[in-house]
Design a protein around this motif. Structure first.
Motif, PDB file in Angstrom:
ATOM      1  N   LEU A  14      28.866  58.203  38.809  1.00  0.00           N
ATOM      2  CA  LEU A  14      30.155  58.902  38.902  1.00  0.00           C
ATOM      3  C   LEU A  14      31.350  57.966  39.066  1.00  0.00           C
ATOM      4  O   LEU A  14      32.348  58.134  38.361  1.00  0.00           O
ATOM      5  N   PRO A  15      31.300  56.965  39.954  1.00  0.00           N
ATOM      6  CA  PRO A  15      32.449  56.040  40.015  1.00  0.00           C
ATOM      7  C   PRO A  15      32.637  55.246  38.724  1.00  0.00           C
ATOM      8  O   PRO A  15      33.771  55.008  38.299  1.00  0.00           O
ATOM      9  N   MET A  16      31.547  54.853  38.089  1.00  0.00           N
ATOM     10  CA  MET A  16      31.669  54.111  36.832  1.00  0.00           C
ATOM     11  C   MET A  16      32.253  54.999  35.737  1.00  0.00           C
ATOM     12  O   MET A  16      33.068  54.547  34.932  1.00  0.00           O
ATOM     13  N   LEU A  17      31.844  56.251  35.710  1.00  0.00           N
ATOM     14  CA  LEU A  17      32.387  57.193  34.740  1.00  0.00           C
ATOM     15  C   LEU A  17      33.876  57.419  34.996  1.00  0.00           C
ATOM     16  O   LEU A  17      34.679  57.429  34.059  1.00  0.00           O
ATOM     17  N   GLY A  18      34.257  57.557  36.251  1.00  0.00           N
ATOM     18  CA  GLY A  18      35.670  57.710  36.594  1.00  0.00           C
ATOM     19  C   GLY A  18      36.489  56.493  36.211  1.00  0.00           C
ATOM     20  O   GLY A  18      37.603  56.620  35.702  1.00  0.00           O
ATOM     21  N   PHE A  19      35.933  55.315  36.442  1.00  0.00           N
ATOM     22  CA  PHE A  19      36.633  54.089  36.058  1.00  0.00           C
ATOM     23  C   PHE A  19      36.813  54.025  34.550  1.00  0.00           C
ATOM     24  O   PHE A  19      37.885  53.665  34.054  1.00  0.00           O
ATOM     25  N   GLY A  20      35.783  54.380  33.805  1.00  0.00           N
ATOM     26  CA  GLY A  20      35.855  54.344  32.345  1.00  0.00           C
ATOM     27  C   GLY A  20      36.899  55.303  31.794  1.00  0.00           C
ATOM     28  O   GLY A  20      37.679  54.952  30.911  1.00  0.00           O
TER      29      GLY A  20
END
Length: 55
Positions: A14-20
């Motif tokens: 989820l944090p990686m998806l948000g960053f992307g």
């Protein structure tokens, strides 16, 4: 565990998806704002020379 996704995986995904998504939107906003960099040239007098933009 649903479909092989456990809590650890979600806490990383989820944090990686948000960053992307944020990075993509930031790049799109930068592309959009490039059109307005030298807007003052629109209202200036034509001087007849090919000068570099003010930015």
């Amino acid at each position: 565990m649903v479909l092989g996704i456990d809590k650890k995986f979600a806490w990383v995904l989820l944090p990686m998806l948000g960053f992307g998504i944020g990075h993509y939107l930031d790049k799109k906003e930068t592309e959009r704002m490039v059109r307005f960099r030298d807007k003052s040239a629109l209202y200036g007098r034509p001087d007849g020379s090919d000068k570099e933009p003010s930015w």
